[in-house]
Design an enzyme around this catalytic site. Structure first.
Site, PDB file in Angstrom:
ATOM      1  N   TYR A 232      -8.147  97.855  -5.221  1.00  0.00           N
ATOM      2  CA  TYR A 232      -8.200  96.569  -4.522  1.00  0.00           C
ATOM      3  C   TYR A 232      -9.210  95.653  -5.204  1.00  0.00           C
ATOM      4  O   TYR A 232     -10.356  96.054  -5.446  1.00  0.00           O
ATOM      5  CB  TYR A 232      -8.590  96.819  -3.068  1.00  0.00           C
ATOM      6  CG  TYR A 232      -8.531  95.621  -2.146  1.00  0.00           C
ATOM      7  CD1 TYR A 232      -7.981  94.408  -2.549  1.00  0.00           C
ATOM      8  CD2 TYR A 232      -9.018  95.703  -0.849  1.00  0.00           C
ATOM      9  CE1 TYR A 232      -7.918  93.326  -1.692  1.00  0.00           C
ATOM     10  CE2 TYR A 232      -8.962  94.624   0.024  1.00  0.00           C
ATOM     11  CZ  TYR A 232      -8.412  93.437  -0.404  1.00  0.00           C
ATOM     12  OH  TYR A 232      -8.362  92.364   0.452  1.00  0.00           O
ATOM     13  N   CYS A 233      -8.783  94.421  -5.526  1.00  0.00           N
ATOM     14  CA  CYS A 233      -9.681  93.407  -6.085  1.00  0.00           C
ATOM     15  C   CYS A 233     -10.340  93.956  -7.364  1.00  0.00           C
ATOM     16  O   CYS A 233      -9.647  94.447  -8.242  1.00  0.00           O
ATOM     17  CB  CYS A 233     -10.709  92.988  -5.034  1.00  0.00           C
ATOM     18  SG  CYS A 233     -11.783  91.616  -5.501  1.00  0.00           S
ATOM     19  N   LEU A 234     -11.658  93.900  -7.477  1.00  0.00           N
ATOM     20  CA  LEU A 234     -12.316  94.409  -8.678  1.00  0.00           C
ATOM     21  C   LEU A 234     -12.176  95.913  -8.799  1.00  0.00           C
ATOM     22  O   LEU A 234     -12.322  96.476  -9.888  1.00  0.00           O
ATOM     23  CB  LEU A 234     -13.789  94.001  -8.679  1.00  0.00           C
ATOM     24  CG  LEU A 234     -14.051  92.537  -9.025  1.00  0.00           C
ATOM     25  CD1 LEU A 234     -15.516  92.191  -8.826  1.00  0.00           C
ATOM     26  CD2 LEU A 234     -13.623  92.225 -10.451  1.00  0.00           C
TER      27      LEU A 234
END
Length: 588
Positions: free
Chosen positions: A324-326
């Site tokens: 998720y995300c970074l």
């Protein structure tokens, strides 16, 4: 206090008095910048000055553009005068401009009545003129044009008539109805917020949402712990499970339980209910002692260590990982390094609102240049980490009309107490970032785009997205200000993988936390093979299939298709160190 790297010499004895003086000068400069950062909210004055100078100097050297803006100003003033005259003579008040569909500031019907319509139209005309003034100036770089336009919007947002009690009809109406009681409540809300700030208390701590009580309550055990992560294994809820487990890697800049919020919108609970063995990484909240931990430490002690443990516990030779995300960026780097080294344990990769190319990383890139990164490094020099409040301020600026000024209007002027939900409570539960890690990912990923360009070093060699040859499921969200969907879509172009890309409505968080049954949800989906012709984002939108509802079942169906083998009896739980949600998530 964290030491910044200093120049090295092949012969330590060769250091001169000039070298020592240079070190002292650097320390003085760093301390001065660190002190200045507390006054600027972490924004580099030099970076802002460079942006302004690029715009102002090129505008000063563009007499044609100046003339165009002068004519535009006269036309808008005449248009505004005509509007005022029509209103005064009661000949109709056809507006000069309409506010945007997503502009919530002027939704009250009285914004079209006298005199508030005049305030609104004057503001919208000024806003339109400044948009013209900050765009289309020959010679200004694209990045600086976006930055100066962004800065102009911040000033204009602050001056909006919606922000002042005497020019906002909704606030006036509320004040008259309640005889000023709303102002008294708003003042108390302001005092409460100041108390939280001074005492360093978490906003929403008294909202009734508690981790381990009504948040992050899916049953599980912490089965592994090192200095950076706790690995949670969730208890099975079905008699049979898929043969291959799922490992989820959240971003290290957030608490993991956004994917395990309340029971009704927990992705983890949904996956276990679909017959999956699920593992989750919970990151440590770093302190000053972690200042020297870098990106590769997070890779080795994070997803790579977790993959080792998941394999030991389940015995499965194939693992499906989601980031998720970074966390998705970190997982992508890990997957590329594993592919380079011949490690075939990853069976598929899922990315939630994650980027592997940062050339179009949205408005967040307005804060990222050499001057700004250096300023942030100086700011972290004293503590050894970036405090979450400093980072959250940047995210709030991206949507200041919604997250800053709207809050002031409703909480302080209308006296409305915010109604916290589970997602807002999670959002207030912030984390820190260690000095070295934050510096490395800003420089190597955001600033230099090393991973997409094949220059990112893992060990002694580089890695690139082209090394990844796994089936990929990637999710972008329509209104994402952090990882714009067209940036996330670049996974199609940069990997040698079959890709199923989903575009769902919602933003960076709400678009991902999109459980079945959530009202007004829809998404688009299309799959492509590695050998297929590349589709531009616009072309992809033209041919993608439109579907109503949550995208979660689409993902589970895709995961099912990646499985090899029949369903099995759930594997035994690993040796429990403690119950979920663990101890790292509780670290303040």
């Amino acid at each position: 206090m964290t030491k910044r790297p200093v120049k090295t010499h092949t012969n330590p004895k060769a250091r001169t008095g000039h070298d020592a003086m240079a070190d002292v000068a650097e320390t003085i400069d760093t301390a001065a910048h660190a002190a200045l950062s507390s006054l600027t909210g972490g924004l580099s004055p030099a970076a802002l000055g460079q942006v302004y100078a690029d715009w102002a100097l090129h505008l000063a050297a563009s007499p044609g553009k100046q003339a165009e803006l002068g004519v535009s100003a006269v036309e808008k003033f005449a248009e505004f005068q005509s509007y005022l005259m029509r209103c005064a003579m009661s000949q109709g008040d056809k507006p000069c401009l309409q506010s945007g569909k997503r502009d919530r500031r002027f939704r009250h019907p009285d914004w079209d009545a006298k005199p508030f319509g005049a305030y609104k139209q004057g503001f919208l005309l000024a806003q339109q003129w400044w948009e013209e003034a900050t765009t289309g100036i020959h010679g200004v770089s694209a990045a600086n044009e976006k930055a100066v336009g962004f800065a102009a919007r911040q000033v204009l947002d602050a001056m909006s008539p919606a922000n002042f009690p005497m020019t906002n009809p909704e606030i006036i109406e509320k004040t008259v109805e309640e005889n000023g009681a709303n102002i008294m409540r708003g003042y108390q809300n302001y005092i409460d917020d100041m108390k939280h700030t001074v005492l360093h208390e978490r906003f929403g701590a008294d909202s009734g949402y508690k981790v381990g009580e009504n948040l992050a309550v899916t049953p599980g055990k912490v089965v592994f712990r090192n200095h950076l992560i706790e690995l949670i294994q969730y208890e099975p809820t079905t008699d049979k499970v898929r043969p291959e487990p799922v490992l989820i890697v959240p971003a290290w800049i957030m608490k993991y339980y956004i994917l395990d919020l309340s029971p009704e919108n927990s992705m983890v609970k949904y996956l276990t209910g679909q017959g999956y063995t699920v593992f989750m990484i919970s990151w440590r909240n770093p302190g000053a002692e972690d200042a020297k931990l870098g990106f590769d430490d997070y890779r080795r002690m994070g997803p790579l260590a977790a993959i080792d443990e998941v394999q030991k516990i389940t015995g499965s030779s194939r693992i499906h990982a989601a980031g998720y995300c970074l966390g998705g960026t970190l997982l992508s780097v890990t997957a590329a390094a594993m592919a380079r080294d011949g490690d075939e344990r990853l069976a598929s990769m899922t990315l939630f609102a994650a980027q592997i190319d940062f050339t179009e990383a949205g408005e967040l890139m307005l804060f990222i240049n050499e001057s700004q990164v250096s300023f942030l490094e100086d700011m972290m020099w004293k503590t050894g980490y970036l405090d979450a409040t400093q980072m959250s301020g940047a995210f709030q600026l991206l949507r200041s009309s919604d997250l800053v000024w709207s809050r002031i209007q409703h909480e302080y002027l209308m006296g409305e107490k915010p109604r916290f939900n589970d997602l807002m409570s999670w959002n207030a539960d912030t984390t820190r970032m260690p000095y070295r890690m934050h510096s490395e990912y800003l420089r190597k990923l955001f600033l230099n785009n090393d991973f997409a360009e094949g220059k990112f070093m893992v060990g002694d060699n580089t890695v690139t997205p082209y090394d990844i040859r796994l089936p990929i499921f990637s999710v972008g969200t329509e209104t994402d200000h952090v990882a714009p969907w067209k940036s996330a879509y670049k996974v199609e172009q940069l990997t040698h993988s079959p890709v199923t890309f989903v575009l769902t409505n919602g933003g960076h968080n709400a678009g991902v936390v999109s459980e079945p049954g959530h009202p007004r949800r829809h998404y688009m989906v299309h799959s492509s093979k590695d050998e297929d012709q590349y589709l531009s984002p616009d072309h992809w939108q033209d041919i993608a299939e439109h579907k109503d509802g949550s995208w979660w079942p689409e993902w589970v169906a895709w995961l099912d298709a990646q499985q090899q083998g029949e369903e099995i009896v759930p594997p035994k739980m690993g040796k429990a160190l403690c119950d979920a949600p663990g101890t790292y998530v509780m670290m303040e």
